[in-house]
Design a protein around this motif. Structure first.
Motif, PDB file in Angstrom:
ATOM      1  N   VAL A  15       0.814  -1.209   0.000  1.00  0.00           N
ATOM      2  CA  VAL A  15       0.000   0.000   0.000  1.00  0.00           C
ATOM      3  C   VAL A  15       0.849   1.260   0.000  1.00  0.00           C
ATOM      4  O   VAL A  15       0.469   2.294  -0.569  1.00  0.00           O
ATOM      5  N   PHE A  16       2.037   1.214   0.619  1.00  0.00           N
ATOM      6  CA  PHE A  16       2.894   2.402   0.659  1.00  0.00           C
ATOM      7  C   PHE A  16       3.393   2.763  -0.737  1.00  0.00           C
ATOM      8  O   PHE A  16       3.425   3.936  -1.119  1.00  0.00           O
ATOM      9  N   VAL A 174       9.851   5.460   1.397  1.00  0.00           N
ATOM     10  CA  VAL A 174      10.700   5.034   2.509  1.00  0.00           C
ATOM     11  C   VAL A 174       9.973   3.988   3.349  1.00  0.00           C
ATOM     12  O   VAL A 174      10.551   2.960   3.732  1.00  0.00           O
ATOM     13  N   PHE A 175       8.687   4.219   3.614  1.00  0.00           N
ATOM     14  CA  PHE A 175       7.900   3.213   4.339  1.00  0.00           C
ATOM     15  C   PHE A 175       7.776   1.927   3.524  1.00  0.00           C
ATOM     16  O   PHE A 175       7.763   0.820   4.092  1.00  0.00           O
ATOM     17  N   TYR A 179       9.001  -1.645   4.917  1.00  0.00           N
ATOM     18  CA  TYR A 179       8.087  -2.787   4.935  1.00  0.00           C
ATOM     19  C   TYR A 179       8.692  -3.987   4.209  1.00  0.00           C
ATOM     20  O   TYR A 179       8.626  -5.131   4.695  1.00  0.00           O
ATOM     21  N   LYS A 180       9.278  -3.755   3.046  1.00  0.00           N
ATOM     22  CA  LYS A 180       9.871  -4.860   2.285  1.00  0.00           C
ATOM     23  C   LYS A 180      11.072  -5.449   3.027  1.00  0.00           C
ATOM     24  O   LYS A 180      11.275  -6.667   3.014  1.00  0.00           O
ATOM     25  N   TYR A 188      16.405  -8.591   0.712  1.00  0.00           N
ATOM     26  CA  TYR A 188      16.095  -7.330   0.036  1.00  0.00           C
ATOM     27  C   TYR A 188      17.033  -6.233   0.509  1.00  0.00           C
ATOM     28  O   TYR A 188      17.158  -5.981   1.703  1.00  0.00           O
ATOM     29  N   HIS A 189      17.701  -5.598  -0.420  1.00  0.00           N
ATOM     30  CA  HIS A 189      18.509  -4.413  -0.100  1.00  0.00           C
ATOM     31  C   HIS A 189      18.644  -3.564  -1.356  1.00  0.00           C
ATOM     32  O   HIS A 189      18.729  -4.066  -2.471  1.00  0.00           O
ATOM     33  N   ASP A 190      18.633  -2.272  -1.153  1.00  0.00           N
ATOM     34  CA  ASP A 190      18.750  -1.312  -2.256  1.00  0.00           C
ATOM     35  C   ASP A 190      19.412  -0.063  -1.676  1.00  0.00           C
ATOM     36  O   ASP A 190      18.780   0.975  -1.490  1.00  0.00           O
TER      37      ASP A 190
END
Length: 296
Positions: A15-16, A174-175, A179-180, A188-190
């Motif tokens: 949703v974010f 950012v949220f 969340y991810k 997960y990283h970015d």
């Protein structure tokens, strides 16, 4: 396996992210409608639109080489076209644009971010390098607009709403990242996007705090402490660029790409001096007419 894939998508398309994309799209529609509806670009920064156009062009090159879903294709094409529409509005309505307010030094933003992007992405291929460049550049794309807002003696509420929408979407992203990360953990990283988002949020929240302290609906916003630092850096970068350009090529770069220098400041001062003189002369003439009329 299908369930796992569905869960993967439900996390990625949370949703974010959806709210952030909607806010971003709505802000761009608002800006485009405002410029063409009012037939004026007052209060808006042309340089911010130039930076966003560079961001979208370099980020969305994958539409030419990879299959895209309708959702992604719609937003990627729309962001490019709407930004181009904003730039076209500036070219047609240039009489209402004040370059003295839109004074940001684009060279000081474009070149350092390009160097940093190359350092962190060199060897990954041109498309990945350009994507990294767009992520490092985007946090600073609103800086020219902030400078216009901080310098302007009058700021329309619709301009503030535009900035809140364009800057606020990144907060929702950012949220989305948080969340991810919570759901996928180390899978997960970015880091490049996270860094850019953090810088963008700092500048955005500083702007939000400043306008929340402003009691006037229409009028000068003024600058926060961080905003005053931006203005000081903008002035210094423009004067340094002016000195380098005059010594190397004998003239300033066109279109105000390197910001305002001492010559620009002197020209603005002379314009104000002429304006003040005209106002003073008109006041003296009115006073003389009143004295000549006198009581009957």
């Amino acid at each position: 396996r299908v369930a796992a894939g569905w869960m993967f998508d439900s996390v990625g398309w949370n949703v974010f992210r959806l709210a952030g994309d909607s806010l971003h799209f709505g802000g761009m529609i608002l800006g485009l409608v405002t410029l063409w509806g009012a037939r004026s670009v007052e209060g808006f920064s042309r340089k911010t639109q130039v930076l966003y156009q560079v961001v979208y062009v370099t980020r969305y090159l994958d539409i030419f080489v990879e299959a895209q879903g309708m959702y992604l294709m719609f937003f990627k094409v729309s962001f490019n076209l709407m930004t181009a529409g904003m730039l076209f509005a500036f070219s047609r309505l240039h009489a209402s644009h004040d370059p003295n307010l839109d004074s940001c030094n684009l060279v000081a933003l474009v070149l350092p971010t390009a160097a940093v992007a190359y350092v962190f992405s060199a060897g990954n291929g041109l498309r990945e390098e350009l994507w990294a460049y767009s992520e490092f550049l985007e946090p600073f794309a609103l800086v020219p607009q902030y400078i216009v807002c901080y310098r302007a003696a009058r700021m329309r509420p619709v301009t503030v709403l535009y900035v809140l929408a364009i800057g606020g979407y990144r907060t929702l992203y950012v949220f989305n990242w948080i969340y991810k990360r919570y759901k996928w953990h180390a899978a997960y990283h970015d880091y490049i996007s996270w860094f850019g988002g953090a810088v963008e949020c700092i500048l955005f929240f500083d702007f939000v705090v400043r306008i929340s302290q402003n009691r006037e609906v229409i009028g000068a916003i003024g600058a926060s402490p961080l905003g005053r630092i931006l203005l000081h850096m903008d002035n210094s970068a423009g004067r340094l660029s002016e000195k380098i350009e005059m010594q190397t090529i004998g003239r300033r770069l066109p279109f105000g790409l390197s910001g305002n220098g001492l010559e620009d400041d002197e020209r603005v001062k002379r314009q104000w001096d002429v304006s003040d003189k005209l106002v003073e002369e008109e006041g003296c003439q009115l006073l003389t007419l009143c004295e000549n009329d006198g009581p009957l």
